[in-house]
Design a protein around this motif. Structure first.
Motif, mmCIF file in Angstrom:
data_model
loop_
_atom_site.group_PDB
_atom_site.id
_atom_site.type_symbol
_atom_site.label_atom_id
_atom_site.label_comp_id
_atom_site.label_asym_id
_atom_site.label_seq_id
_atom_site.Cartn_x
_atom_site.Cartn_y
_atom_site.Cartn_z
ATOM 1 N N PRO A 65 44.890 49.925 28.578
ATOM 2 C CA PRO A 65 44.177 48.908 28.915
ATOM 3 C C PRO A 65 44.643 48.278 30.336
ATOM 4 C CG PRO A 65 44.566 48.589 26.794
ATOM 5 C CD PRO A 65 45.618 49.741 27.137
ATOM 6 N N GLU A 66 45.869 48.470 30.642
ATOM 7 C CA GLU A 66 46.369 47.760 31.991
ATOM 8 C C GLU A 66 45.872 48.636 33.260
ATOM 9 O OE1 GLU A 66 49.259 46.835 28.854
ATOM 10 O OE2 GLU A 66 48.339 48.761 29.404
ATOM 11 N N SER A 67 45.550 49.807 33.097
ATOM 12 C CA SER A 67 44.624 50.499 33.928
ATOM 13 C C SER A 67 43.452 49.928 34.593
ATOM 14 C CB SER A 67 44.228 51.854 33.410
ATOM 15 O OG SER A 67 45.378 52.591 32.900
ATOM 16 N N THR A 68 42.795 49.028 33.926
ATOM 17 C CA THR A 68 41.428 48.404 34.279
ATOM 18 C C THR A 68 41.637 47.589 35.607
ATOM 19 O OG1 THR A 68 40.688 48.500 31.946
ATOM 20 C CG2 THR A 68 39.777 46.934 33.753
ATOM 21 N N ALA A 69 43.015 47.038 35.606
ATOM 22 C CA ALA A 69 43.221 46.108 36.902
ATOM 23 C C ALA A 69 43.406 46.801 38.259
ATOM 24 C CB ALA A 69 44.591 45.447 36.510
ATOM 25 N N HIS A 70 43.300 48.034 38.161
ATOM 26 C CA HIS A 70 43.694 48.952 39.461
ATOM 27 C C HIS A 70 42.448 48.426 40.308
ATOM 28 C CE1 HIS A 70 44.105 51.883 42.675
ATOM 29 N NE2 HIS A 70 45.312 51.708 42.469
ATOM 30 N N PRO A 71 42.379 48.270 41.492
ATOM 31 C CA PRO A 71 41.093 47.711 42.108
ATOM 32 C C PRO A 71 40.232 49.035 42.554
ATOM 33 C CG PRO A 71 43.024 47.765 43.747
ATOM 34 C CD PRO A 71 43.746 47.895 42.525
ATOM 35 N N ALA A 72 40.767 50.122 42.471
ATOM 36 C CA ALA A 72 39.967 51.344 43.079
ATOM 37 C C ALA A 72 40.339 52.568 42.562
ATOM 38 C CB ALA A 72 40.248 51.320 44.734
ATOM 39 N N LYS A 73 40.013 52.877 41.149
ATOM 40 C CA LYS A 73 40.106 53.927 40.350
ATOM 41 C C LYS A 73 39.238 54.964 40.727
ATOM 42 C CE LYS A 73 39.536 51.037 37.103
ATOM 43 N NZ LYS A 73 39.566 49.825 37.776
ATOM 44 N N MET A 74 39.668 56.295 40.656
ATOM 45 C CA MET A 74 38.826 57.427 40.707
ATOM 46 C C MET A 74 38.136 57.456 39.362
ATOM 47 S SD MET A 74 39.982 61.151 41.694
ATOM 48 C CE MET A 74 40.455 60.926 43.427
ATOM 49 N N LEU A 75 36.978 57.810 39.450
ATOM 50 C CA LEU A 75 36.320 58.381 38.323
ATOM 51 C C LEU A 75 36.570 59.459 37.864
ATOM 52 C CD1 LEU A 75 33.536 57.154 36.979
ATOM 53 C CD2 LEU A 75 32.380 58.856 38.061
ATOM 54 N N PRO A 76 37.080 59.312 36.456
ATOM 55 C CA PRO A 76 37.965 60.694 35.861
ATOM 56 C C PRO A 76 36.936 61.874 35.768
ATOM 57 C CG PRO A 76 38.033 58.601 34.408
ATOM 58 C CD PRO A 76 37.174 58.197 35.442
ATOM 59 N N ALA A 77 35.606 61.676 35.682
ATOM 60 C CA ALA A 77 34.617 63.068 35.759
ATOM 61 C C ALA A 77 34.889 63.381 37.070
ATOM 62 C CB ALA A 77 33.267 62.836 35.346
#
Length: 363
Positions: A65-77
């Motif tokens: 759940p802590e991953s959500t806080a990253h401001p600029a995540k790459m789309l997994p797909a």
């Protein structure tokens, strides 16, 4: 137009950036004449349908759940598509600015080995937690996160990966241009909407590429790509997700600049693809823009600027020297890698990216 790349042999391991001449930087912002395009040749293009499910659905149960806080995540797909198409099971995938470890998780889920470098200690810890979660799901492929500055990649990368990397998947940091998450503060009679989680780390940390300005970002990213070229196996690929953005009302064509930086690093551009951020419906694309994207577009339209929601990211694909990309007709000779094509983008918006002492964890 032919630009002369910087001397990539001068930078020492402790330098924060590699020098780029003013002429080189200026050339990245110029629109080439039509005969330049003919001289270089158009890069092959494909469209990746990478947003048929929402980002939240793609990460559900697969990221902490802590991953959500990253401001600029790459789309997994997006990462998964690149890994499936440019590597085989058992090969090594690298992300020199791995953020929460999206590239690494998708790699080991697909049976590849993965290694990442991350500058921010907090996000390095989250990336390791995501690798542990993948391990708990039954994946036993190697996965490592090394904390450090990706500009010193060759000193940070475990020796067993040198010259073995089949694919680099990454994205440059965008600093304050990232969207972050919506925060609603409710007071009696007043609803306030603001941002939260919109920085990679401390804004005062000048060692972070996200905080040092556009030209120094290009210089630092060129140095990272130079190091990537040295650890790639012959014919290995680099896939970079990137968008243009507006800075003081001026459109910055970062995708074309990244192509130029890659060529300066000794890599050869072989594809410029489109990774969709919108769902493909029967007759239209269904945009998945964030609150702040939609709010930005609304305000710009009210001001008379007819912008549209971003529905895709550019994916720049480069190849290490020493072979010819199948079907592309583009030689990987260094002389050809110096022919750079740049141009103004036709779309705009606020982009996202992930930021890039040795600590590691192996699944």
């Amino acid at each position: 137009m032919t630009t002369t790349p910087p001397n990539t042999t001068q930078a020492s391991a402790d330098e924060q950036t590699m020098p780029l001449s003013r002429a080189f930087i200026d050339a990245l912002d110029t629109t080439p004449p039509a005969d330049t395009l003919a001289e270089f040749g158009e890069l092959p293009v494909s469209v990746w349908a990478t947003a048929q499910t929402s980002p939240a659905a793609q990460r559900k149960g697969r990221y902490v759940p802590e991953s959500t806080a990253h401001p600029a995540k790459m789309l997994p797909a997006v990462a998964a598509h690149a890994i499936e198409h440019y590597t085989k099971p058992g090969e090594v995938v690298l992300d020199p600015m791995c953020g929460i470890g999206t590239t690494l998780v998708e790699a080991i889920d697909l049976g590849r080995r993965a290694v990442g470098v991350e500058y921010e200690p907090h996000w390095a810890d989250i990336a390791r937690a995501n690798l542990r979660l993948a391990h708990e799901r039954g994946h036993d492929h190697d996965g490592q996160v090394v904390r450090g500055d990706a500009r010193q990649l060759e000193a940070l990368l475990p020796v067993e990966y040198a010259g073995q990397v089949a694919l680099v998947v990454t994205s440059p940091p965008y600093g304050p241009s990232v969207h972050g998450l919506v925060k609603t503060d409710r007071e009696p009679g007043v609803d306030k909407v603001s941002k939260r989680h919109y920085r990679y780390g401390s804004a005062l940390d000048r060692g972070n590429l996200a905080n040092i300005g556009h030209h120094r970002l290009l210089a630092g990213f060129t140095r990272i790509l130079t190091a990537c070229a040295r650890v790639l196996r012959p014919g290995g690929h680099v896939a970079i997700t990137v968008r243009p953005w507006r800075e003081h009302a001026e459109l910055i064509d970062l995708p074309s600049q990244v192509i130029a930086c890659g060529a300066a690093a000794g890599l050869v551009p072989v594809e410029r693809c489109v990774a969709l951020l919108a769902r493909v419906a029967d007759t239209e694309l269904v945009a998945r823009g964030s609150f702040f994207q939609r709010d930005f577009i609304r305000k710009q339209r009210e001001a008379g600027l007819p912008l549209h929601l971003i529905a895709h990211e550019d994916v720049i694909v480069l190849r290490a020297e020493g072979s010819r990309s199948a079907g592309s007709g583009i030689s990987t000779d260094r002389s050809d890698s110096r022919r750079l094509v740049t141009g103004r983008a036709r779309h705009a918006g606020n982009p996202r990216g992930e930021s890039g002492v040795s600590e590691s964890w192996a699944a």
